[in-house]
Design a protein around this motif. Structure first.
Motif, PDB file in Angstrom:
ATOM      1  N   TYR A 133       1.433 -61.621   4.942  1.00 53.75           N
ATOM      2  CA  TYR A 133       1.944 -60.302   5.298  1.00 53.75           C
ATOM      3  C   TYR A 133       1.260 -59.229   4.445  1.00 53.75           C
ATOM      4  O   TYR A 133       0.927 -59.456   3.282  1.00 53.75           O
ATOM      5  CB  TYR A 133       3.461 -60.215   5.074  1.00 53.75           C
ATOM      6  CG  TYR A 133       4.250 -61.225   5.853  1.00 53.75           C
ATOM      7  CD1 TYR A 133       4.623 -60.986   7.176  1.00 53.75           C
ATOM      8  CD2 TYR A 133       4.648 -62.431   5.267  1.00 53.75           C
ATOM      9  CE1 TYR A 133       5.354 -61.925   7.891  1.00 53.75           C
ATOM     10  CE2 TYR A 133       5.379 -63.374   5.970  1.00 53.75           C
ATOM     11  CZ  TYR A 133       5.725 -63.114   7.292  1.00 53.75           C
ATOM     12  OH  TYR A 133       6.449 -64.037   7.991  1.00 53.75           O
ATOM     13  N   LEU A 141       1.891 -54.953   3.685  1.00 47.99           N
ATOM     14  CA  LEU A 141       2.691 -53.754   3.949  1.00 47.99           C
ATOM     15  C   LEU A 141       1.958 -52.533   3.428  1.00 47.99           C
ATOM     16  O   LEU A 141       1.121 -52.627   2.523  1.00 47.99           O
ATOM     17  CB  LEU A 141       4.095 -53.888   3.350  1.00 47.99           C
ATOM     18  CG  LEU A 141       4.289 -54.021   1.833  1.00 47.99           C
ATOM     19  CD1 LEU A 141       4.119 -52.691   1.099  1.00 47.99           C
ATOM     20  CD2 LEU A 141       5.666 -54.583   1.542  1.00 47.99           C
ATOM     21  N   ILE A 183       4.959 -53.192   8.138  1.00 47.05           N
ATOM     22  CA  ILE A 183       4.777 -54.568   7.673  1.00 47.05           C
ATOM     23  C   ILE A 183       4.028 -55.324   8.761  1.00 47.05           C
ATOM     24  O   ILE A 183       4.469 -55.371   9.912  1.00 47.05           O
ATOM     25  CB  ILE A 183       6.118 -55.257   7.383  1.00 47.05           C
ATOM     26  CG1 ILE A 183       6.881 -54.481   6.298  1.00 47.05           C
ATOM     27  CG2 ILE A 183       5.889 -56.696   6.927  1.00 47.05           C
ATOM     28  CD1 ILE A 183       8.245 -55.044   5.972  1.00 47.05           C
TER      29      ILE A 183
END
Length: 957
Positions: free
Chosen positions: A51, A53, A67
Motif C-alpha cells: 500500500y 498513501l 490510499i
C-alpha cells in the motif's frame, strides 16, 4: 502514388492545424487560478510494499488523502485526511480528518475561536476491506514504533463539558456554594482530557480520564501517560497500562507536575521529572524519577541533594530524557539554580526602569541575548545516571555546554564541544571557533583534544572516533577516542573536498558525508563528484568508492539513505545513489557496491528532477517524485531496479489546459571571460521571428534548477515564472560568479553580457526588459539601476541600499550583528568598514541615487528581521527627493518574505500591474498613479486600472 502523397500532405496539414488550434485554445495563467493548484505531501509506503498513501492538498482549502493498493491499483479517497500512518503489521491505516475549511472560516467570521471551532476527527481504515471507523474530536494519536495491534488517541474536551464549564462560571448563589462544600475542590486549571487505547483488531477500548501526555513503548507492550489533578480525590500522576496484562498501574501520584515521560527500548523502564511546587512558585524544584516493570516501584534518582549533582544545580524540567540502547544508562538535563529576586511591593509597575545595557565584554550582544532569552531560561545541561552502578555524572558544564554521544549511547566516551571562549567574535569571525573535549564516562574525567577548530566535531556511531571537516586546511580529520593523533584523512588524495565554486571571502565549506560503515570501519565523504572511503585510523589509503565515475561524467553522486532508522551503512551494502549531471542538468539514480570495485550502474536518468526516494521496509518497492518545468513533481513507484516505473498521482491535470512554455539552458561568458550558464523560459508557441518583453530574475546560481517544477502560486517576494511566461514574457535567470570586494559590479559583469547575448538572437524586445529580485537579488537590482538604463523597469525586494549603515546594524530575526555578512559571506566585501571604506560606498546604490532613471518598485516590510526596513526607506527617500518614479510596498507586520497568503496574492497582482504597465503598455493602477491615502487603508486597495497606458506595443512580426 500521387493521390496517396496528396492525401498525406492534406492529413499532415490537418494535424498541424489541429495542434495549432489546441495550442490556441489553451488558457493564460491568471492570479485567480492559484487556489486550483494542488500539492503532493505525506506519502508513505506500508512495510510490505502493498500500500501507498499520500495527500493531495490545494494551496488553500480542503485536501484529500488517498490510499492505493499496489497489487490491484484500487484507490480509496478520504476527504480532508491528514497525518496518516500505516501500522507495522500492514493491516491498518490511521489518520486525522480536518474540519471543513469553509465551515471554520464561516465561524471565524462570527468571531468564534478556540473551543468554539470544530476539531479534528480520527479515522481507522482496515486495509483488507477499506472499512472505516471514525472518532470525533481527536487531538492526536500515536502508534507503537515497532509493535502492532494498538492505537492510542487523545480526545478534545467534550462539548457537553465545555458548555457546563461556561454555565458553571455564570451560576452564582447559595446552592452552588453548598454544593462546593459537599464536594472536593476542583482544579479550574485542569487541562487533561480522555485518552483512549484501542485494540485495532478487536475494537476493544480502554479509557483513561484527565490525561495531558502519553507515549507508547516501542513494541507497544506498555502505554505510559500523565494525568492532571481534578480535585483532592483525583490527584495528578504518572500511570502505566500493560497491553499484555490489560492492567493499569499507578506509578507516582500526588505531586503537582509530571513531565518528560520517556521509556527504554524494551518498554520496561520509565523515566520522568516531577515537582511538588505550585505552578506559580518563583523556583520550581524537579526530581528525576525512575520506574520499571520488574520492581514496579518508583525511585527518585536525582534531585538537588543527589551525589554527583553540581553545587547549587538542579534537575531541569526542560531536559530531554533518554535511555541508552541497552537500557543501562539514563540521560537527563540539569541547570544552575536561578537567582531568586524578591518582589518589590513598594514600587509601581509604571515606576520601573526598562533598559538594555550593552557592554564590550558581553559574550553575546544584547539583541542576541534578548532573542535567546527563552532558550536561555529553558537551557539544560546533559547529565547521566548509571542504572547499573546507581551513580550520577554531570557531563555538560557552563564552560562546555554541548555534549555529543555515540548513536547507541552505550560507549564509554562522550564528546564535549564549546565555543564559549569565542562567542564575543560571533558576528564577524566565521565559522566560529570551538574547543573539543573527550569525556570518560567511567572515570568521570575530561581531556581537551582540540583548540580553536572551525569545524564541527562529532562522534562516530560506535563511539570509536571523533571526526570533523576542518575549514582551515580543507580536509577531513579523525581521532581515536581511545587516545591517538589527529589524522588528516584527505590531505594526500589530491582532490578538493572543499566547495570548489565558493566565491565568498570565507573559508569554503565541505561537500558533506554519506555516513559511517558498520563498526566504525570507514567514513564515506563526498568531493564535488564522487564518494570516498576513508580509513579513520589512517592506516589504509583512501579509495574512490565510485571509481571516479562522477568526475569522468561530470556527475554529482550522492548516497540515498533508504532506511530512516539506519545508524550506519552495512559492510556489504548495495548503495543507491542520486546522480545529477552538472552539464546537462539531467537527474536520476545509480547503483553501486560498498565492497566491489565496479563502476556505478545507471538505473534511470532523464531530463527531470528526481527526489524523495523511499523504500518499503520489507519489500523492493520504492516511491519517488519526478517532474520538470512543465510537469508537476508527481509520485511514481517502481522496483529497486527502476524497471516498470508507474505513475501514482496526477495532482494537477488542469495544467494541460494552460499555456506553460518551455525552459532551456543557455551559455555565455562574463565580461571577464568566465563561462556561465542560465535558464531561459520561453512562452508557449514561441516564435523566434517575434520580439518578446523579457523579465530578468536572479539569485546567485539557479541553472541547476533547470528541471525544477514551478507551481503557479502567489509570491512571497519574487515573480512567479510560469505566470509571466504564460502571459507572453520571456524570463531569463542567469548565474552569477562574484569577485571579492565587487558584488555589485560582479552582477553587472555576469548579467549584462547574458542579456546582450539573448538580444542578439533577435527575439528579445530590448526596449521592454525589466529586472526583479529579492533580498540579495534586490540589492543587486538597486545597484544595477544606478549603472545602466538598459531596463525599462525594475522591482527590488528588501534591498540593502547603504552598506555603510547596514554594516553596523542587527539582523533582528536572530539578534546577530550584520558585520559577518559584509566581511565574509554574501555581500563579499572582504574587510571591515574602516579597512575598505571606499568599497562599502562604491557598492552602495544610495550614494548614486541621482543616476537612477529606471522606474523602481520596492517591497520592504516593517517587520523584516533579515534586511533592516530602514534600508528600503533610505533608498526610497533619496529617489523621492530626486523626483524619480519610485514606489514602496510595506506589508505591516510582515517579515523578509511574505508569510500571509492574502499579502502574497496582493503582491503578485501589483507586480503584474507594474510590469504590464511598463513593458506591455497596460494602464497603470490607481496605487501607482494616485497612491492610496492612509485614511482609506484597508478599505481601498487602489488596484483598479485607471491610469493612462504607456504607448501600446504589439509583438513584432
Amino acid at each position: 502514388m500521387k493521390k496517396l502523397l496528396c492525401l498525406a500532405v492534406v492529413f499532415s496539414a490537418a494535424l498541424l492545424q489541429a495542434e495549432a488550434q489546441e495550442q490556441t485554445a489553451k488558457k493564460t495563467l491568471t492570479h485567480d487560478v492559484y487556489d486550483s493548484w494542488k500539492g503532493l505531501a505525506g506519502d508513505k509506503i506500508s512495510n510490505n510494499g502493498k500500500y501507498v498513501l499520500y495527500n493531495i492538498d490545494p494551496q488553500e482549502g480542503d485536501g484529500d488523502l488517498y490510499i492505493r493498493n499496489m497489487v490491484n491499483n484500487a484507490i480509496a479517497k478520504y476527504n480532508r485526511g491528514s497525518k496518516a500512518s500505516f501500522t507495522n503489521d500492514n493491516e491498518f491505516a490511521v489518520f486525522q480528518i480536518k474540519p471543513e475549511h469553509q465551515k471554520v472560516r464561516a465561524l471565524k467570521l462570527k468571531k468564534k475561536k478556540g473551543d468554539d471551532l470544530p476539531k479534528d476527527s480520527l479515522a481507522i481504515v482496515n486495509l483488507q476491506d477499506m472499512s472505516v471507523v471514525k472518532v470525533p474530536r481527536v487531538k492526536s494519536y500515536k502508534l507503537p514504533k515497532e509493535g502492532s495491534g494498538w492505537v492510542a488517541y487523545h480526545l478534545e474536551k467534550p462539548l457537553a463539558e465545555k458548555k457546563e464549564d461556561k454555565k458553571s462560571d455564570a451560576v452564582e448563589g447559595e446552592k452552588k456554594a453548598d454544593a462546593k462544600k459537599k464536594s472536593p475542590k476542583k482544579n479550574k486549571d485542569a487541562k487533561g482530557t480522555e485518552l483512549v487505547l484501542r485494540n485495532l483488531r478487536t475494537g476493544q477500548e480502554q479509557r483513561f480520564s484527565r490525561v495531558t501526555d502519553y507515549i507508547f513503548s516501542e513494541q507497544g507492550n506498555m502505554l505510559y501517560f500523565v494525568k492532571d489533578e481534578l480535585d483532592s480525590l483525583h490527584r495528578a500522576g504518572v500511570f502505566a497500562f500493560s497491553t499484555a496484562e490489560m492492567k493499569e498501574m499507578p506509578i507516582d501520584t500526588g505531586r503537582v507536575t509530571y513531565k518528560g515521560i520517556s521509556a527504554d527500548k524494551a518498554g520496561e523502564q520509565l523515566a520522568y521529572v516531577a515537582s511538588a511546587d505550585t505552578v506559580g512558585a518563583d523556583i520550581r524544584y524537579f526530581s528525576l524519577n525512575y520506574w520499571n516493570t520488574k520492581t514496579r516501584r518508583n525511585q527518585v534518582l536525582a534531585d538537588t541533594l543527589a551525589k554527583g549533582m553540581p553545587q547549587n544545580w538542579m534537575v531541569s524540567e526542560h531536559g530531554n530524557l533518554s535511555f541508552s540502547e541497552d537500557g543501562k544508562r539514563l540521560f537527563f538535563g540539569t541547570f544552575p539554580r536561578p537567582v531568586r529576586y524578591e518582589k518589590d511591593t513598594t514600587q509601581l509597575e509604571e515606576d520601573k526602569v526598562s533598559l538594555d545595557i550593552w557592554t564590550y565584554k558581553d559574550p553575546l550582544i544584547q539583541p542576541m541575548q534578548l532573542k535567546q532569552n527563552d532558550r536561555t531560561l529553558k537551557r539544560s545541561f546533559l547529565a547521566m545516571y548509571d542504572l547499573k552502578n546507581g551513580s550520577m555524572q554531570q557531563l555538560a558544564t557552563l564552560e562546555m555546554p554541548d555534549v555529543y554521544l555515540d548513536a547507541y549511547k552505550t560507549g564509554d566516551v562522550a564528546l564535549g564541544v564549546s565555543d564559549e571562549k569565542y562567542k564575543i567574535t560571533i558576528g564577524y569571525d566565521t565559522p566560529t571557533r570551538k574547543d573539543a573535549y573527550l569525556i570518560d564516562l567511567k572515570k568521570g574525567t575530561t581531556k581537551q583534544i582540540l583548540t580553536g577548530t572551525r569545524g564541527n566535531p562529532r562522534v562516530s556511531p560506535m563511539g570509536k572516533y571523533v571526526y570533523w571537516y576542518e575549514p582551515m586546511d580543507s580536509s577531513w580529520h579523525a581521532m581515536s577516542t581511545r587516545g591517538g593523533d589527529n589524522i588528516n584523512l584527505t590531505k594526500q588524495i589530491g582532490v578538493p573536498f572543499y566547495e570548489e565554486f565558493n566565491d565568498m571571502p570565507v573559508l569554503p565549506d565541505d561537500y558533506g558525508l554519506a555516513g559511517w560503515v558498520e563498526n566504525d570501519a570507514l567514513l564515506l565523504v563526498y568531493d564535488q563528484h564522487d564518494i570516498w572511503k576513508l580509513d579513520p585510523a589512517g592506516k589504509r589509503a583512501a579509495v574512490n568508492l565510485t571509481d571516479k565515475y562522477g568526475r569522468q561524467n561530470n556527475l554529482r553522486l550522492r548516497y540515498e539513505k533508504l532506511d530512516s532508522e539506519q545508524k550506519f551503512i552495512p559492510a556489504n551494502a548495495e548503495l543507491y545513489l542520486s546522480g545529477f549531471n552538472l552539464s546537462t542538468k539531467a537527474d536520476g539514480y545509480y547503483k553501486d557496491y560498498l565492497n566491489k570495485e565496479v563502476k556505478p550502474e545507471k538505473l534511470v536518468s532523464s531530463d527531470h528532477a528526481y527526489s524523495s526516494l523511499s523504500k518499503a521496509k520489507n519489500s523492493t518497492l520504492v516511491t519517488f517524485r519526478r517532474g520538470d518545468y512543465r510537469n508537476y513533481n508527481d509520485l511514481y513507484a517502481s522496483s529497486l531496479s527502476f524497471a516498470n516505473v508507474q505513475q501514482l498521482t496526477d495532482a494537477n491535470p488542469q495544467a494541460s489546459e494552460y499555456k506553460w512554455g518551455t525552459v532551456e539552458l543557455v551559455e555565455w561568458k562574463s565580461t571577464d571571460g568566465i563561462p556561465l550558464q542560465g535558464l531561459l523560459y520561453k512562452p508557449e508557441n514561441f516564435d523566434p521571428t517575434k520580439k518578446y518583453p523579457m523579465m530578468v530574475y536572479f539569485y546567485e546560481r539557479s541553472s541547476d534548477r533547470m528541471h525544477a517544477h514551478r507551481t503557479p502560486a502567489p509570491s512571497a517576494s519574487t515573480i512567479n515564472i510560469p505566470l509571466f511566461v504564460s502571459n507572453d514574457y520571456l524570463v531569463f535567470v542567469p548565474d552569477i560568479v562574484y569577485q571579492n570586494g565587487y558584488p555589485g559590479e560582479s552582477a553587472m559583469d555576469c548579467i549584462i553580457p547574458g542579456v546582450q547575448m539573448l538580444v542578439q538572437q533577435g527575439f528579445v524586445d530590448d526596449k521592454n526588459m525589466a529586472l526583479q529580485g529579492q533580498s540579495w537579488g534586490g540589492y543587486q537590482i538597486a545597484y544595477m539601476v544606478t549603472r545602466t538604463n538598459l531596463f525599462k523597469a525594475a522591482m527590488a525586494g528588501a534591498p540593502v541600499s547603504n552598506m555603510t549603515s547596514a554594516y553596523g546594524g542587527i539582523r533582528w530575526g536572530t539578534g546577530l550583528s550584520r558585520q559577518f555578512q559584509y566581511e565574509r559571506t554574501q555581500s563579499r566585501i572582504g574587510g571591515t568598514l574602516w579597512e575598505k571604506p571606499m568599497q562599502f560606498i562604491e557598492n552602495s546604490p544610495l550614494f548614486f541615487a541621482d543616476r537612477v532613471q529606471t522606474p523602481l518598485l520596492i517591497m520592504h516590510n516593517d517587520n523584516d528581521g533579515a534586511v533592516p526596513w530602514y534600508q528600503g526607506i533610505e533608498y526610497f527617500m533619496a529617489l523621492r527627493r530626486l523626483n524619480k518614479p519610485v514606489w514602496m510596498l510595506v506589508y505591516n507586520g510582515e517579515e523578509h518574505n511574505l508569510m500571509q497568503r492574502k499579502n502574497r496574492k496582493d503582491l503578485s497582482m501589483r507586480m503584474s500591474q507594474f510590469f504590464d504597465h511598463y513593458l506591455k503598455g497596460a494602464p497603470a493602477p490607481v496605487w501607482m498613479e494616485q497612491g492610496v491615502p492612509s485614511v482609506v487603508k484597508g478599505k481601498d486597495y487602489g488596484l483598479e486600472l485607471v491610469g493612462k497606458p504607456e504607448v501600446a506595443r504589439e509583438l513584432e512580426d
